[in-house]
Scaffold this motif. Sequence first.
Motif, mmCIF file in Angstrom:
data_model
loop_
_atom_site.group_PDB
_atom_site.id
_atom_site.type_symbol
_atom_site.label_atom_id
_atom_site.label_comp_id
_atom_site.label_asym_id
_atom_site.label_seq_id
_atom_site.Cartn_x
_atom_site.Cartn_y
_atom_site.Cartn_z
ATOM 1 N N LEU A 4 0.852 -1.188 0.000
ATOM 2 C CA LEU A 4 0.000 0.000 0.000
ATOM 3 C C LEU A 4 0.888 1.237 0.000
ATOM 4 C CD1 LEU A 4 -2.981 1.078 0.355
ATOM 5 C CD2 LEU A 4 -2.538 1.066 2.796
ATOM 6 N N MET A 5 0.654 2.162 -0.944
ATOM 7 C CA MET A 5 1.443 3.393 -1.019
ATOM 8 C C MET A 5 0.597 4.585 -0.588
ATOM 9 S SD MET A 5 3.363 5.211 -4.285
ATOM 10 C CE MET A 5 4.698 4.019 -4.333
ATOM 11 N N ILE A 6 1.171 5.432 0.260
ATOM 12 C CA ILE A 6 0.512 6.661 0.710
ATOM 13 C C ILE A 6 1.282 7.844 0.140
ATOM 14 C CG2 ILE A 6 -0.207 8.043 2.696
ATOM 15 C CD1 ILE A 6 -0.013 5.434 4.360
ATOM 16 N N VAL A 30 5.386 8.143 0.629
ATOM 17 C CA VAL A 30 6.240 8.835 -0.342
ATOM 18 C C VAL A 30 5.777 10.265 -0.547
ATOM 19 C CG1 VAL A 30 6.714 6.667 -1.525
ATOM 20 C CG2 VAL A 30 4.927 8.162 -2.395
ATOM 21 N N GLN A 31 6.716 11.109 -0.943
ATOM 22 C CA GLN A 31 6.415 12.495 -1.278
ATOM 23 C C GLN A 31 5.883 12.560 -2.713
ATOM 24 O OE1 GLN A 31 6.811 15.327 0.922
ATOM 25 N NE2 GLN A 31 6.807 13.530 2.260
ATOM 26 N N PRO A 32 5.013 13.522 -3.038
ATOM 27 C CA PRO A 32 4.385 13.553 -4.368
ATOM 28 C C PRO A 32 5.373 13.669 -5.518
ATOM 29 C CG PRO A 32 3.947 15.581 -3.132
ATOM 30 C CD PRO A 32 4.513 14.604 -2.173
ATOM 31 N N GLU A 33 6.460 14.435 -5.320
ATOM 32 C CA GLU A 33 7.397 14.635 -6.416
ATOM 33 C C GLU A 33 8.187 13.351 -6.744
ATOM 34 O OE1 GLU A 33 9.240 16.298 -2.596
ATOM 35 O OE2 GLU A 33 7.315 16.379 -3.644
ATOM 36 N N LEU A 48 -3.040 5.515 -1.986
ATOM 37 C CA LEU A 48 -3.857 6.526 -1.318
ATOM 38 C C LEU A 48 -3.222 7.885 -1.608
ATOM 39 C CD1 LEU A 48 -4.406 4.650 2.046
ATOM 40 C CD2 LEU A 48 -6.185 5.195 0.389
ATOM 41 N N LEU A 49 -3.935 8.739 -2.344
ATOM 42 C CA LEU A 49 -3.387 10.005 -2.844
ATOM 43 C C LEU A 49 -4.085 11.185 -2.184
ATOM 44 C CD1 LEU A 49 -1.652 11.610 -4.920
ATOM 45 C CD2 LEU A 49 -3.517 11.298 -6.553
ATOM 46 N N ASP A 50 -3.298 12.023 -1.483
ATOM 47 C CA ASP A 50 -3.859 13.216 -0.832
ATOM 48 C C ASP A 50 -4.257 14.238 -1.904
ATOM 49 O OD1 ASP A 50 -4.716 14.787 1.222
ATOM 50 O OD2 ASP A 50 -2.765 14.959 2.208
ATOM 51 N N SER A 51 -5.053 15.248 -1.503
ATOM 52 C CA SER A 51 -5.617 16.174 -2.489
ATOM 53 C C SER A 51 -4.914 17.517 -2.562
ATOM 54 C CB SER A 51 -7.104 16.423 -2.181
ATOM 55 O OG SER A 51 -7.244 16.964 -0.882
ATOM 56 N N GLN A 52 -4.037 17.823 -1.613
ATOM 57 C CA GLN A 52 -3.355 19.121 -1.615
ATOM 58 C C GLN A 52 -1.886 18.908 -1.305
ATOM 59 O OE1 GLN A 52 -4.584 22.101 -2.254
ATOM 60 N NE2 GLN A 52 -6.796 22.004 -1.977
ATOM 61 N N PHE A 53 -1.016 19.529 -2.112
ATOM 62 C CA PHE A 53 0.419 19.455 -1.890
ATOM 63 C C PHE A 53 1.049 20.828 -2.059
ATOM 64 C CE2 PHE A 53 -0.660 15.285 -3.905
ATOM 65 C CZ PHE A 53 -0.494 14.497 -2.770
ATOM 66 N N THR A 54 2.253 20.967 -1.545
ATOM 67 C CA THR A 54 3.010 22.196 -1.725
ATOM 68 C C THR A 54 3.812 22.096 -3.012
ATOM 69 O OG1 THR A 54 3.211 22.490 0.656
ATOM 70 C CG2 THR A 54 4.745 23.735 -0.722
#
Length: 651
Positions: A4-6, A30-33, A48-54
């Motif tokens: 499972l990847m977050i 993991v970080q989005p980049e 599992l992918l969050d909806s807001q990143f910097t």
Amino acid sequence: MNYLMIITEDKGISTSLKAIFGEDYFIEDVQPECALKIISKRRPRVILLDSQFTGVNSVELLTELLVYDPTLTIIKLVSSFDKIARQSIELGAFEVVEKPLDIERLKHIIKRAIEREKLLKASEQNTPRNIEIPGIEENLYSELEKELFFQSLLKIVAENFSDINRAGLEILKIIKNKLQLNRMLILLKKGPSFIPLVSLGMGDEFNRMTFNQNHPLILWFLNKNRILNLSSENDISFECSGFMDTINCRIAFPLMTLKGELTGIFFAGDKITGGELAPREINFLNMVMDYLSMVFENASLYREISFRNEYQKAIFRNIPAGIIAVDKEGKIIIFNTYAEEISGIKFEDIKDEPIEKVGSQIADFIRRALNKGETFSRIEIDYVPGKIILGMSTNTISDESGSINGAVAIFQNLTAIKEIERKERTTERNRYWSSLASRLSHELKNPLVAINTFAQMLPSKYKEEEFRETFSKVVQTEIQRINEIIERINKIADTMELKVSSVDIVELFKNYIDEAYSRTNIRFNFTGEDKLLTQSDVDKIKEAIGYIMDFIYEDTGGNGTVYMTFRRDGESSIEVDISENGSRINLHNTEEIFVPFSPSVKSTISIGVMLAKKIFESHGGGLRCNLHPSGKNFIITLPVNISNSEKNLVL
């Protein structure tokens, strides 16, 4: 064990999800980049992918992942079922889950996601590779199937003909759906070179390639004028095969114009299932390429014609609609249709009449041109007879000797344009507040994930000491985070009471930094004046310095050198110039730094910088920021003197 990847930047969310699924899943945070790079090495069962990143757009990241592998099972974590949630579903997310998380519902969704993965894997294993199944392929490439495919292709071309990049991308999508290809690339000729138009399943580095006409690959197609298939080609150069291996494609098709000129190249990889293209599929693709060659050739001609038309239209758009011309006596000799519509006056009623017949407002400008040679360009006037806004330009008509023989006025009705501008400003304000609300929702709901998870799992895990200790710390941290956000938001709206006294701003800065940052790895270099006196509220200035240093600490990662220069700016003000070499916060422009909840900056940091600006402005000074290649530069201004009567001032 299932992998499972977050993908999140929020520690509270990752800690909560690890607590929920840690016993049954191997979990990687993991970080989005870095997500695509890691997925290319090891494919997770569920993401599992969050909806807001910097600094990263979550919707674009979702698209990028699904383009790379359409079979990925991605669950989007959202603050509410908003535009981002709807876009995610449309793009192919398996499910969206609102925060704070309902543990049982999330477990059920993960279970369904794992079942989907198993079905996909079973389907792949049960389909033999490189085997043509009698009857199946014939059906896939029946005349009806071909007709339906080309109808879809025709529809895409018709809808996107003016945007060749979008048309190319949509064409690749339907080819992918038809043949299940894992990667594709189209090169198109532009001037003397061939450059990528669009690609699917490839990294950005391939989209920056350029091939001149002497490249071995281009020369091969110019000489051979046929399909390049590595599986059956013997006389291919090392450079050509090397390039095909680099982009991981096995076959390429030339795109030829009706005159036999090479206008582009289409590259294709293997199928998602791992198999190669069958002969019938290659023939089908070749037929598609013949059609695309015509599409791109026509599109090129269309762009050329369209450019000329648009160029002409642009010229006419910049010529104001109404035209009035008078002779040297001021009598009307030209009064076009648009002038009639704007003024409500017919030309036959005023022909050869004095310009005053049109009205004193327009007559005044034309008389000034006739009598004084005074002209105007794009001046705006409220045209009373029509209750409209006119944009007007005037000029003189002179003979070879320079004598004025007449004048002309060119004007247009700006009322609708002004109304559109007003609506655009309103829309922009609404868009700003909508974005602000979405970001605020995200920032407040993220901490609630950890708190809610702890509350739901506490009854069953209360006896586990490690669980209690871990989540006790997490919950306290998240509650403190919510309080800090709320407190800073309140400060934005609060009035500011200043209790000013004589302060040496140089000493104040040095003492504050020595107390707060002496134990960090940041080095400080002070130059300029040794003493600068001002009337300031010591506590407020310290608070503002803290906000700026929080930004610098975040941007530099707690390392590097910060340069501070103290100087006078004339007789009435002083400046503190702070320069740092951080690069962790990516800003597109200097205004972005002073916008609360900017997507490029953590919420508490962005609010803090905004508050710092407010504090310095309340002292009669200011705060601005400059971006430079090696970092950022803050400039603080403060007045040298504030009178004693302004002590205990309320702003």
